[in-house]
Enzyme design. Structure first.
Site, PDB file in Angstrom:
ATOM      1  N   HIS A 168      -3.414 -11.759  30.914  1.00 38.69           N
ATOM      2  CA  HIS A 168      -2.368 -11.511  29.781  1.00 38.69           C
ATOM      3  C   HIS A 168      -2.890  -9.944  29.267  1.00 38.69           C
ATOM      4  O   HIS A 168      -1.775  -9.446  28.995  1.00 38.69           O
ATOM      5  CB  HIS A 168      -2.420 -12.545  28.564  1.00 38.69           C
ATOM      6  CG  HIS A 168      -1.329 -13.423  28.886  1.00 38.69           C
ATOM      7  ND1 HIS A 168      -1.806 -14.731  29.574  1.00 38.69           N
ATOM      8  CD2 HIS A 168      -0.029 -13.733  28.546  1.00 38.69           C
ATOM      9  CE1 HIS A 168      -1.104 -15.610  29.727  1.00 38.69           C
ATOM     10  NE2 HIS A 168       0.194 -15.119  29.214  1.00 38.69           N
TER      11      HIS A 168
ATOM     12  N   TYR B  61      -7.242 -16.535  31.901  1.00 39.16           N
ATOM     13  CA  TYR B  61      -6.207 -16.751  31.256  1.00 39.16           C
ATOM     14  C   TYR B  61      -5.986 -15.322  30.275  1.00 39.16           C
ATOM     15  O   TYR B  61      -4.916 -14.618  30.307  1.00 39.16           O
ATOM     16  CB  TYR B  61      -5.912 -17.742  30.569  1.00 39.16           C
ATOM     17  CG  TYR B  61      -4.574 -17.908  29.804  1.00 39.16           C
ATOM     18  CD1 TYR B  61      -3.521 -18.468  30.443  1.00 39.16           C
ATOM     19  CD2 TYR B  61      -4.621 -17.348  28.314  1.00 39.16           C
ATOM     20  CE1 TYR B  61      -2.387 -18.665  29.661  1.00 39.16           C
ATOM     21  CE2 TYR B  61      -3.426 -17.730  27.838  1.00 39.16           C
ATOM     22  CZ  TYR B  61      -2.229 -18.252  28.455  1.00 39.16           C
ATOM     23  OH  TYR B  61      -1.008 -18.240  27.729  1.00 39.16           O
TER      24      TYR B  61
ATOM     25  N   TYR C 107       6.029 -11.724  19.977  1.00 43.46           N
ATOM     26  CA  TYR C 107       5.473 -12.741  20.817  1.00 43.46           C
ATOM     27  C   TYR C 107       4.181 -12.875  20.779  1.00 43.46           C
ATOM     28  O   TYR C 107       3.240 -11.766  20.999  1.00 43.46           O
ATOM     29  CB  TYR C 107       5.912 -12.722  22.476  1.00 43.46           C
ATOM     30  CG  TYR C 107       5.839 -13.760  23.214  1.00 43.46           C
ATOM     31  CD1 TYR C 107       4.765 -14.796  23.011  1.00 43.46           C
ATOM     32  CD2 TYR C 107       6.422 -13.716  24.330  1.00 43.46           C
ATOM     33  CE1 TYR C 107       4.522 -15.858  23.799  1.00 43.46           C
ATOM     34  CE2 TYR C 107       6.260 -14.827  25.464  1.00 43.46           C
ATOM     35  CZ  TYR C 107       5.459 -15.681  25.038  1.00 43.46           C
ATOM     36  OH  TYR C 107       5.262 -16.768  25.994  1.00 43.46           O
TER      37      TYR C 107
ATOM     38  N   TRP D 253       5.420 -15.583  37.825  1.00 44.27           N
ATOM     39  CA  TRP D 253       4.474 -15.646  36.685  1.00 44.27           C
ATOM     40  C   TRP D 253       3.781 -16.775  36.820  1.00 44.27           C
ATOM     41  O   TRP D 253       2.522 -17.273  36.438  1.00 44.27           O
ATOM     42  CB  TRP D 253       5.094 -15.063  35.537  1.00 44.27           C
ATOM     43  CG  TRP D 253       4.176 -14.782  34.338  1.00 44.27           C
ATOM     44  CD1 TRP D 253       3.935 -16.151  33.537  1.00 44.27           C
ATOM     45  CD2 TRP D 253       3.224 -13.909  34.074  1.00 44.27           C
ATOM     46  NE1 TRP D 253       3.083 -15.862  32.584  1.00 44.27           N
ATOM     47  CE2 TRP D 253       2.359 -14.424  32.948  1.00 44.27           C
ATOM     48  CE3 TRP D 253       2.851 -12.852  34.698  1.00 44.27           C
ATOM     49  CZ2 TRP D 253       1.445 -13.868  32.305  1.00 44.27           C
ATOM     50  CZ3 TRP D 253       1.789 -12.174  33.921  1.00 44.27           C
ATOM     51  CH2 TRP D 253       1.121 -12.579  32.674  1.00 44.27           C
TER      52      TRP D 253
END
Length: 101
Positions: free
Chosen positions: A21, A17, A40, A73
């Site tokens: 990113h 993960y 973000y 995504w």
């Protein structure tokens, strides 16, 4: 507008993960910026993810083209997270209870 939510990783998927990113698609970054998203951030605590972002009130809504990118995504990330049947991540909104500006 500030938004925060929690999501959950599947056990053993923490590194993948994070890697995905770290290599976020440039077109995803462009999409987020085009929607006015800034600041973000996603934090991880064990398998729990805490996501936060800010964007101006009245920011552009998603279009069909945007939805296609988001769906790709979501499908790419689905093996690593708890998701709904349509591969959207299970994301529970958080209530703001304090803010110091």
């Amino acid at each position: 507008m500030r938004s925060a939510w929690v999501m959950k990783l599947k056990p053993g998927q923490e590194a993948e993960y994070k890697r995905k990113h770290d290599e976020i698609w440039p077109e995803m970054v462009e999409l987020l910026r085009a929607q006015g998203v800034h600041n973000y951030t996603i934090y991880r605590y064990g398998l729990l993810l805490f996501a936060y972002n800010e964007k101006p009130d009245g920011s552009p809504a998603q279009t069909a083209a945007i939805n296609d990118l988001v769906k790709r995504w979501q499908a790419w990330m689905a093996p690593h997270m708890e998701t709904h049947e349509d591969l959207r991540p299970v994301a529970d909104p958080l209530e703001e209870v304090f803010r110091l500006d």
